[in-house]
Design a protein around this motif. Structure first.
Motif, mmCIF file in Angstrom:
data_model
loop_
_atom_site.group_PDB
_atom_site.id
_atom_site.type_symbol
_atom_site.label_atom_id
_atom_site.label_comp_id
_atom_site.label_asym_id
_atom_site.label_seq_id
_atom_site.Cartn_x
_atom_site.Cartn_y
_atom_site.Cartn_z
ATOM 1 N N LEU A 72 0.859 -1.180 0.000
ATOM 2 C CA LEU A 72 0.000 0.000 0.000
ATOM 3 C C LEU A 72 0.894 1.228 0.000
ATOM 4 O O LEU A 72 1.774 1.359 0.843
ATOM 5 C CB LEU A 72 -0.911 0.023 1.234
ATOM 6 C CG LEU A 72 -1.783 1.272 1.401
ATOM 7 C CD1 LEU A 72 -2.819 1.360 0.282
ATOM 8 C CD2 LEU A 72 -2.445 1.275 2.760
ATOM 9 N N GLU A 73 0.672 2.116 -0.966
ATOM 10 C CA GLU A 73 1.476 3.335 -1.063
ATOM 11 C C GLU A 73 0.557 4.540 -1.182
ATOM 12 O O GLU A 73 -0.383 4.525 -1.968
ATOM 13 C CB GLU A 73 2.357 3.312 -2.310
ATOM 14 C CG GLU A 73 3.323 2.158 -2.374
ATOM 15 C CD GLU A 73 3.990 2.102 -3.738
ATOM 16 O OE1 GLU A 73 4.740 3.046 -4.073
ATOM 17 O OE2 GLU A 73 3.730 1.132 -4.463
ATOM 18 N N LEU A 74 0.842 5.560 -0.398
ATOM 19 C CA LEU A 74 0.177 6.847 -0.529
ATOM 20 C C LEU A 74 1.254 7.851 -0.909
ATOM 21 O O LEU A 74 2.319 7.879 -0.298
ATOM 22 C CB LEU A 74 -0.477 7.279 0.783
ATOM 23 C CG LEU A 74 -1.845 6.683 1.100
ATOM 24 C CD1 LEU A 74 -1.755 5.204 1.350
ATOM 25 C CD2 LEU A 74 -2.464 7.395 2.267
ATOM 26 N N GLU A 75 0.954 8.648 -1.919
ATOM 27 C CA GLU A 75 1.931 9.613 -2.409
ATOM 28 C C GLU A 75 1.298 11.002 -2.432
ATOM 29 O O GLU A 75 0.390 11.274 -3.224
ATOM 30 C CB GLU A 75 2.379 9.223 -3.812
ATOM 31 C CG GLU A 75 3.391 10.161 -4.414
ATOM 32 C CD GLU A 75 3.739 9.759 -5.841
ATOM 33 O OE1 GLU A 75 4.074 10.657 -6.614
ATOM 34 O OE2 GLU A 75 3.656 8.563 -6.177
ATOM 35 N N SER A 76 1.739 11.849 -1.513
ATOM 36 C CA SER A 76 1.301 13.257 -1.439
ATOM 37 C C SER A 76 -0.219 13.395 -1.441
ATOM 38 O O SER A 76 -0.779 14.230 -2.147
ATOM 39 C CB SER A 76 1.905 14.052 -2.594
ATOM 40 O OG SER A 76 3.302 14.002 -2.545
ATOM 41 N N ARG A 80 -1.900 3.652 -4.194
ATOM 42 C CA ARG A 80 -1.636 2.422 -4.943
ATOM 43 C C ARG A 80 -1.710 1.229 -3.992
ATOM 44 O O ARG A 80 -1.242 1.285 -2.866
ATOM 45 C CB ARG A 80 -0.253 2.476 -5.579
ATOM 46 C CG ARG A 80 -0.134 3.487 -6.682
ATOM 47 C CD ARG A 80 1.275 3.465 -7.312
ATOM 48 N NE ARG A 80 1.426 4.584 -8.197
ATOM 49 C CZ ARG A 80 1.818 5.794 -7.834
ATOM 50 N NH1 ARG A 80 2.120 6.030 -6.572
ATOM 51 N NH2 ARG A 80 1.921 6.766 -8.715
ATOM 52 N N TYR A 81 -2.298 0.159 -4.515
ATOM 53 C CA TYR A 81 -2.354 -1.096 -3.772
ATOM 54 C C TYR A 81 -1.776 -2.175 -4.669
ATOM 55 O O TYR A 81 -2.246 -2.370 -5.797
ATOM 56 C CB TYR A 81 -3.792 -1.431 -3.368
ATOM 57 C CG TYR A 81 -3.890 -2.721 -2.610
ATOM 58 C CD1 TYR A 81 -3.372 -2.836 -1.322
ATOM 59 C CD2 TYR A 81 -4.476 -3.836 -3.181
ATOM 60 C CE1 TYR A 81 -3.447 -4.015 -0.628
ATOM 61 C CE2 TYR A 81 -4.558 -5.031 -2.490
ATOM 62 C CZ TYR A 81 -4.037 -5.116 -1.217
ATOM 63 O OH TYR A 81 -4.102 -6.297 -0.528
ATOM 64 N N GLU A 82 -0.754 -2.841 -4.182
ATOM 65 C CA GLU A 82 -0.037 -3.874 -4.943
ATOM 66 C C GLU A 82 0.369 -3.349 -6.322
ATOM 67 O O GLU A 82 0.238 -4.039 -7.330
ATOM 68 C CB GLU A 82 -0.869 -5.151 -5.040
ATOM 69 C CG GLU A 82 -1.062 -5.806 -3.688
ATOM 70 C CD GLU A 82 -1.782 -7.142 -3.757
ATOM 71 O OE1 GLU A 82 -2.373 -7.483 -4.808
ATOM 72 O OE2 GLU A 82 -1.735 -7.865 -2.739
ATOM 73 N N GLY A 83 0.818 -2.083 -6.369
ATOM 74 C CA GLY A 83 1.309 -1.479 -7.593
ATOM 75 C C GLY A 83 0.237 -0.904 -8.502
ATOM 76 O O GLY A 83 0.545 -0.208 -9.459
ATOM 77 N N ARG A 84 -1.020 -1.167 -8.208
ATOM 78 C CA ARG A 84 -2.135 -0.694 -9.042
ATOM 79 C C ARG A 84 -2.698 0.604 -8.471
ATOM 80 O O ARG A 84 -2.973 0.698 -7.274
ATOM 81 C CB ARG A 84 -3.228 -1.760 -9.057
ATOM 82 C CG ARG A 84 -4.428 -1.359 -9.856
ATOM 83 C CD ARG A 84 -5.448 -2.501 -9.903
ATOM 84 N NE ARG A 84 -6.658 -2.008 -10.520
ATOM 85 C CZ ARG A 84 -7.866 -2.153 -10.013
ATOM 86 N NH1 ARG A 84 -8.035 -2.822 -8.884
ATOM 87 N NH2 ARG A 84 -8.901 -1.676 -10.634
ATOM 88 N N ASP A 85 -2.886 1.591 -9.319
ATOM 89 C CA ASP A 85 -3.452 2.866 -8.884
ATOM 90 C C ASP A 85 -4.934 2.664 -8.565
ATOM 91 O O ASP A 85 -5.723 2.312 -9.439
ATOM 92 C CB ASP A 85 -3.290 3.913 -9.984
ATOM 93 C CG ASP A 85 -3.670 5.313 -9.522
ATOM 94 O OD1 ASP A 85 -4.304 5.455 -8.459
ATOM 95 O OD2 ASP A 85 -3.314 6.267 -10.233
ATOM 96 N N VAL A 86 -5.289 2.843 -7.301
ATOM 97 C CA VAL A 86 -6.677 2.680 -6.864
ATOM 98 C C VAL A 86 -7.274 4.010 -6.420
ATOM 99 O O VAL A 86 -8.354 4.032 -5.819
ATOM 100 C CB VAL A 86 -6.789 1.619 -5.739
ATOM 101 C CG1 VAL A 86 -6.385 0.243 -6.252
ATOM 102 C CG2 VAL A 86 -5.984 2.016 -4.518
#
Length: 84
Positions: free
Chosen positions: A2-6, A59-65
């Motif tokens: 799980l990634e959050l960017e800005s 992004r979750y597992e590399g997919r933009d959600v």
């Protein structure tokens, strides 16, 4: 995983969450703490898709959600945009 960017969320003139960037890897345990009104629930609403961020990407597992609705139930199209 799980990634959050800005990630930022505003409601009118109020900025509830400002420029949050984080990465949670598989097996990580992460706590979000802060006083009442700090934006914790709003952050989780954006991650779950209930709110759409004004800025940033999720992004979750590399997919933009970013902006995808919560997990679909019977007959619910998850590709439709979520709430502003």
């Amino acid at each position: 995983m799980l990634e959050l960017e800005s990630v930022t969320k505003r409601f009118g003139g109020l900025t509830a969450v400002r420029d949050v960037t984080l990465e949670v890897l598989e097996g990580d345990l992460l706590g979000i703490i802060g006083p009442n009104g700090a934006g914790k629930t709003t952050l989780f609403h954006m991650i779950s898709g209930y709110y759409r961020p004004n800025e940033g990407r999720i992004r979750y597992e590399g997919r933009d959600v970013t902006g995808l609705r919560p997990m679909p139930s019977a007959g619910w199209d998850s590709r439709a945009p979520s709430r502003s």
